[in-house]
Design a protein around this motif. Structure first.
Motif, PDB file in Angstrom:
ATOM      1  N   HIS A 441       0.823  -1.218   0.000  1.00  0.00           N
ATOM      2  CA  HIS A 441       0.000   0.000   0.000  1.00  0.00           C
ATOM      3  C   HIS A 441       0.854   1.263   0.000  1.00  0.00           C
ATOM      4  CE1 HIS A 441       0.330  -1.242   4.279  1.00  0.00           C
ATOM      5  NE2 HIS A 441       0.495   0.048   4.490  1.00  0.00           N
ATOM      6  N   LYS A 442       1.991   1.232   0.692  1.00  0.00           N
ATOM      7  CA  LYS A 442       2.826   2.451   0.741  1.00  0.00           C
ATOM      8  C   LYS A 442       3.428   2.743  -0.630  1.00  0.00           C
ATOM      9  CE  LYS A 442       4.014   2.401   5.555  1.00  0.00           C
ATOM     10  NZ  LYS A 442       4.967   2.044   6.548  1.00  0.00           N
ATOM     11  N   GLU A 443       3.899   1.718  -1.292  1.00  0.00           N
ATOM     12  CA  GLU A 443       4.494   1.909  -2.621  1.00  0.00           C
ATOM     13  C   GLU A 443       3.459   2.491  -3.593  1.00  0.00           C
ATOM     14  OE1 GLU A 443       4.920  -0.607  -0.663  1.00  0.00           O
ATOM     15  OE2 GLU A 443       6.919  -1.463  -0.805  1.00  0.00           O
ATOM     16  N   ILE A 444       2.248   2.004  -3.472  1.00  0.00           N
ATOM     17  CA  ILE A 444       1.189   2.496  -4.379  1.00  0.00           C
ATOM     18  C   ILE A 444       0.921   3.981  -4.115  1.00  0.00           C
ATOM     19  CG2 ILE A 444      -1.303   2.310  -4.841  1.00  0.00           C
ATOM     20  CD1 ILE A 444      -0.932  -0.733  -4.696  1.00  0.00           C
ATOM     21  N   LEU A 445       0.820   4.342  -2.842  1.00  0.00           N
ATOM     22  CA  LEU A 445       0.574   5.752  -2.526  1.00  0.00           C
ATOM     23  C   LEU A 445       1.739   6.625  -2.998  1.00  0.00           C
ATOM     24  CD1 LEU A 445      -0.967   5.418   1.064  1.00  0.00           C
ATOM     25  CD2 LEU A 445      -2.165   6.030  -1.042  1.00  0.00           C
ATOM     26  N   GLN A 446       2.966   6.167  -2.742  1.00  0.00           N
ATOM     27  CA  GLN A 446       4.137   6.932  -3.182  1.00  0.00           C
ATOM     28  C   GLN A 446       4.127   7.076  -4.702  1.00  0.00           C
ATOM     29  OE1 GLN A 446       5.912   8.645  -1.494  1.00  0.00           O
ATOM     30  NE2 GLN A 446       6.517   7.734   0.451  1.00  0.00           N
ATOM     31  N   GLY A 447       3.775   5.992  -5.377  1.00  0.00           N
ATOM     32  CA  GLY A 447       3.714   6.021  -6.845  1.00  0.00           C
ATOM     33  C   GLY A 447       2.724   7.072  -7.311  1.00  0.00           C
ATOM     34  N   MET A 448       1.550   7.102  -6.696  1.00  0.00           N
ATOM     35  CA  MET A 448       0.512   8.038  -7.146  1.00  0.00           C
ATOM     36  C   MET A 448       0.879   9.481  -6.833  1.00  0.00           C
ATOM     37  SD  MET A 448      -2.870   5.872  -6.357  1.00  0.00           S
ATOM     38  CE  MET A 448      -3.996   7.037  -7.074  1.00  0.00           C
ATOM     39  N   LEU A 449       1.645   9.685  -5.757  1.00  0.00           N
ATOM     40  CA  LEU A 449       2.009  11.060  -5.401  1.00  0.00           C
ATOM     41  C   LEU A 449       3.085  11.634  -6.327  1.00  0.00           C
ATOM     42  CD1 LEU A 449       1.772  11.042  -1.509  1.00  0.00           C
ATOM     43  CD2 LEU A 449       0.151  11.935  -3.193  1.00  0.00           C
ATOM     44  N   GLY A 450       3.502  10.849  -7.285  1.00  0.00           N
ATOM     45  CA  GLY A 450       4.337  11.413  -8.359  1.00  0.00           C
ATOM     46  C   GLY A 450       3.487  12.281  -9.289  1.00  0.00           C
ATOM     47  N   SER A 451       2.169  12.216  -9.153  1.00  0.00           N
ATOM     48  CA  SER A 451       1.241  12.949 -10.039  1.00  0.00           C
ATOM     49  C   SER A 451       1.142  14.417  -9.638  1.00  0.00           C
ATOM     50  CB  SER A 451      -0.170  12.359  -9.940  1.00  0.00           C
ATOM     51  OG  SER A 451      -0.138  10.961  -9.972  1.00  0.00           O
ATOM     52  N   LEU A 466      -7.002  10.580   0.850  1.00  0.00           N
ATOM     53  CA  LEU A 466      -6.266  11.458   1.778  1.00  0.00           C
ATOM     54  C   LEU A 466      -6.094  10.775   3.136  1.00  0.00           C
ATOM     55  CD1 LEU A 466      -7.877  14.921   0.920  1.00  0.00           C
ATOM     56  CD2 LEU A 466      -5.562  14.152   0.392  1.00  0.00           C
ATOM     57  N   ALA A 467      -7.126  10.040   3.553  1.00  0.00           N
ATOM     58  CA  ALA A 467      -7.033   9.335   4.838  1.00  0.00           C
ATOM     59  C   ALA A 467      -5.935   8.273   4.773  1.00  0.00           C
ATOM     60  CB  ALA A 467      -8.376   8.701   5.177  1.00  0.00           C
ATOM     61  N   ALA A 468      -5.820   7.594   3.631  1.00  0.00           N
ATOM     62  CA  ALA A 468      -4.776   6.564   3.484  1.00  0.00           C
ATOM     63  C   ALA A 468      -3.386   7.209   3.508  1.00  0.00           C
ATOM     64  CB  ALA A 468      -4.990   5.792   2.180  1.00  0.00           C
ATOM     65  N   VAL A 469      -3.247   8.347   2.811  1.00  0.00           N
ATOM     66  CA  VAL A 469      -1.950   9.054   2.822  1.00  0.00           C
ATOM     67  C   VAL A 469      -1.619   9.456   4.261  1.00  0.00           C
ATOM     68  CG1 VAL A 469      -0.768  11.164   2.077  1.00  0.00           C
ATOM     69  CG2 VAL A 469      -2.162   9.878   0.448  1.00  0.00           C
ATOM     70  N   ASP A 470      -2.632   9.988   4.933  1.00  0.00           N
ATOM     71  CA  ASP A 470      -2.458  10.441   6.315  1.00  0.00           C
ATOM     72  C   ASP A 470      -2.001   9.287   7.207  1.00  0.00           C
ATOM     73  OD1 ASP A 470      -2.536  12.415   8.143  1.00  0.00           O
ATOM     74  OD2 ASP A 470      -4.660  12.196   8.634  1.00  0.00           O
ATOM     75  N   GLN A 471      -2.611   8.138   6.985  1.00  0.00           N
ATOM     76  CA  GLN A 471      -2.351   6.987   7.865  1.00  0.00           C
ATOM     77  C   GLN A 471      -1.017   6.296   7.566  1.00  0.00           C
ATOM     78  OE1 GLN A 471      -5.848   4.818   8.657  1.00  0.00           O
ATOM     79  NE2 GLN A 471      -4.799   2.984   9.363  1.00  0.00           N
TER      80      GLN A 471
END
Ligand code: F6P
Length: 750
Positions: A441-451, A466-471
């Motif tokens: 899950h962390k890799e996916i969030l990091q990947g998407m925040l390249g946007s 946003l809640a997932a990023v926060d958590q």
């Protein structure tokens, strides 16, 4: 104006009440005046003849007495007169004197009345009804030297008083009614004039003429509002509908280019080899393709996709490139070739057995395998490399599509730091807890925040993200600007509900509705008066196809009169067939169809017709246009463009849409019959209502939905994302320049 009418109605009611009260007052007053007038006349008449009367009485000259009485009755109001002796016998009377009022009766009454009035009472009166009209009887005493007096009785015709009284009352009511109408008109007029003067003030204000002082506070607010709206409208490229041309202009003027790079797993055109060796071009059943393809036609550029068709390689050049759409070439399709292992791990495995069930509340267990993850990561890398190859400059505009490419935004950013990467997630985004199920899950969030921007269909999905990023990540969340800031880079997180092209080219190309209906009914072997329902989907467990069939079964149980009349045609495109859960779904759907048909078939009639095959858009639109009802029963769906396509297809404003409340579309198409697809009672009731819906109601609902879609089309969807991207880009440029300036100042010799 409505306010004025609201004020005028009670005003009229109050004036009506006043009119009623006033008419009572006027009638009693005028009656009193007439009565007094008559009494006075009686007294005057007797006073003027008293001498003659007493003289002739004393002489016993009855004829002379009668003549005097007749002279009194020449007054048009006095009908008759009589003289009564002290013993209340009639001494003389005019010929018309009414018998009923003879001296014996009326005289006794009058004498008693005169007695009560005191010795000095000058007259007595009493009203009686005579031949349907009111008459007044006046008695006046004469000859009272000794003993009881004689009486002169005068009978007055009072009908004139009653007539006048009625006329006065009527005039009074009329006058008040007129006043009421005038007052109401004045009120409405005054309201209008004041509105006009208000709008005139507004116009003066807009022209720059200083408004009157009392308008200052209101106009201050209006000024703010106008400024805000103008800024929004300017930012969005001005008012009016979004068209392909406007989208192109926005891209050119605000992002300095016309070219975009789309990255999406599914290609818009699939070259497929059929059994006899020929090649056909297929339009895949995909909401993503439905939405993005018109945007690409408008903007031009490159669409990078997995080349999945059996004849795809033959149709492309050595780099996997070809121009599309066939016959109307306006952009490039760049195919990326995947090995069967890559396809199995990246597409079937991680994307569709892992992320797909993770993102949908449809009770399928997500499966995460390490080898799938490895393929997924590698394929994302390969697509990022293809983007870098296709980019014509250092800051391309990239539209990254869907859950197949959650890592690609970061990988592209690493290669092209100045790129504008707009990622759109076409499925729902789960809550943070659920999302945490994914081991990466962390890799996916990091990947998407390249946007630069991450977009979802609904605000709820943005909030979940946003809640997932926060958590799970170390990042700052700027809730005011709906953004995530990490390592000094900003990613906006926004809701952009996706839509379809409008005007819709498939609907425009379709034959007339009557023709579509006739051909579809003939194709299905149904009579012309059959009631037809349609469902159009990929064969996917999130679409609620089993629940849909169960609600049709329930419909036929509850409304047996529909058996033999109602047929449901399900156009189900096989999808992801290598995945066991999809194979199971396929079996379940077939079993259900057989069960329902076994229960309700009569002769050649079968209530469910299941077509498990690919249907090209012209066929799908023919079914949309032929149907009485379309049922979209998704258990969970980011948007669902079938619902919007059905509305687009119905330019005749007929047909009813039954729509699951678990679709993004249900938030916009509120005139559909919204149902919980799990609730078979509710869904079957909605289907019954849809089938019984009047033409007027169908029209009202359909025209309202069509109006919404004409405004909120896919050009607007893309335009809004591009406008936000342009703003972000400008902001980054300015802050980049500022940082450079600060560096120069810091490094400059003192
Ligand atoms: O809803 C997710 C989605 O990717 C859509 O965007 C698209 O319509 C559909 O799935 C297509 O699925 P596939 O490409 O696997 O056939």
């Amino acid at each position: 104006m409505r306010q004025a009418i609201r004020f005028a109605v009670p005003l009229v009611a109050v004036l009506g009440l006043l009119a009623w009260g006033a008419s009572i007052l006027v009638s009693t007053t005028s009656r009193r005046w007439f009565d007094e007038d008559v009494d006075l006349r009686a007294r005057l008449a007797v006073r003027g003849t008293r001498e003659g009367l007493t003289g002739h009485w004393r002489q016993g000259d009855r004829d002379a007495l009668r003549r005097i009485l007749e002279s009194i009755t020449r007054d048009e109001r006095i009908m008759a007169a009589a003289v009564c002796g002290p013993a209340l016998a009639t001494v003389a009377a005019t010929p018309e004197y009414p018998e009923r009022l003879g001296c014996e009766d009326i005289g006794a009454e009058a004498r008693a009345g005169l007695g009560e009035g005191g010795a000095g009472a000058a007259s007595w009166h009493h009203d009686v009804l005579l031949r349907g009209g009111r008459v007044r009887v006046n008695a006046l005493p004469i000859l009272a030297e000794a003993g009881p007096p004689g009486l002169v009785i005068l009978v007055h015709d009072m009908s004139f008083a009653d007539r006048r009284e009625a006329t006065t009352t009527w005039f009074m009511v009329l006058a008040f009614a007129l006043m009421a109408v005038l007052a109401a008109l004045m009120t409405v007029l005054a309201a209008r004039v004041s509105w006009l003067s208000w709008t005139e003030e507004l116009r003066r204000f807009l022209r720059g003429t200083p408004p009157r002082r009392e308008f200052h506070p209101v106009l201050g607010d209006v000024r703010d509002l106008i400024a805000r709206l103008a800024a929004e409208s300017r930012a969005a490229g001005g008012p009016g509908a979004w068209t392909p041309e406007r989208l192109r202009r926005t891209l050119r003027e605000r992002l300095h280019g016309e070219r975009v790079i789309v990255v999406a797993n599914r290609e818009p055109y699939i070259h497929d080899r059929d059994r006899d060796g020929g090649v056909r071009v297929l339009h895949p059943a995909s909401g993503l393709v439905t939405a993005i393809e018109p945007v690409m036609r408008a903007c031009s550029g490159v669409w990078i996709a997995h080349g999945s068709g059996s004849a795809d390689r033959d149709a492309a050049d050595g780099r996997g490139r070809l121009r599309v759409p066939p016959g109307e070439e306006s952009y490039v399709l760049r195919r990326v070739w995947l090995s069967p292992e890559e396809e199995r791990g990246y597409y079937y495995g991680f994307a569709n057995e892992g992320l797909w069930p993770l993102c949908h509340i449809a009770h399928a267990r997500p499966i995460f395998r390490n080898e799938d993850w490895v393929h997924y990561r590698d394929v994302n890398g390969r697509f990022a490399a293809a983007v870098a190859e296709e980019a014509e400059g250092p800051d391309p505009i990239i539209l990254m599509q869907d859950y197949h490419f959650s890592l690609a935004p970061r990988l592209v950013r690493d290669r092209l730091p100045r790129a504008t990467i707009l990622t759109f997630w076409h499925t729902p985004w789960p809550n943070a807890e659920q999302f945490g199920i994914c081991p990466w899950h962390k890799e996916i969030l990091q990947g998407m925040l390249g946007s630069s921007i991450v977009g979802f269909h609904t605000q709820q999905h943005c909030n979940n993200f946003l809640a997932a990023v926060d958590q799970y990540l170390e990042a700052r969340i700027d809730r005011e600007h709906r953004a995530v800031i990490q390592h000094g880079r900003t990613t906006l997180v926004r809701a952009y509900p996706i839509s379809i092209e409008w005007p819709n080219s498939w609907a425009l190309k379709a034959p007339p509705v009557a023709e579509c209906r006739a051909s579809v009914l003939a194709e299905l072997g149904l009579p012309p008066d059959a009631l037809l329902g349609v469902g159009v989907d990929r064969l996917d467990y999130t679409k609620g196809i089993e629940e849909r069939l169960l609600s049709i079964e329930r419909l036929l149980e509850r409304f047996p009169q529909l058996v033999g009349r109602f047929t449901f045609a399900e156009l189900a495109a096989p999808s992801r067939t290598a995945i066991p859960r999809y194979q199971e779904l396929d079996r379940n759907v077939v079993r259900l169809e057989e069960r329902i048909n076994a229960r309700f078939s009569r002769g050649t009639y079968r209530p469910v017709i299941l077509r498990r095959e690919h249907h090209e858009p012209p066929a799908v639109f023919r079914y949309y246009r032929a149907a009485d009802v379309c049922y979209v029963s998704s258990l969970h769906d980011g948007m669902n463009l079938v619902a919007k396509e059905f509305v687009a297809a119905r330019d005749d404003e007929r047909g009813a849409l039954v729509l699951s409340c678990f679709t993004g579309a249900a938030r916009e198409l509120t005139e559909a019959l919204i149902v919980n697809p799990y609730d078979l009672e509710q869904a079957s009731s909605a289907l019954a209502s849809a089938l019984a819906m009047s033409a007027e109601e169908q029209r009202a609902r359909m025209s309202s939905m069509r109006l919404l879609l004409s405004e909120f089309n896919v050009y607007r969807w893309a335009g809004q994302i591009l406008v936000d991207a342009a703003r972000l880009r400008q902001h980054e440029r300015l802050s980049g320049r500022l940082a450079e300036h600060v560096r120069q100042v810091d490094g400059a010799p003192a």
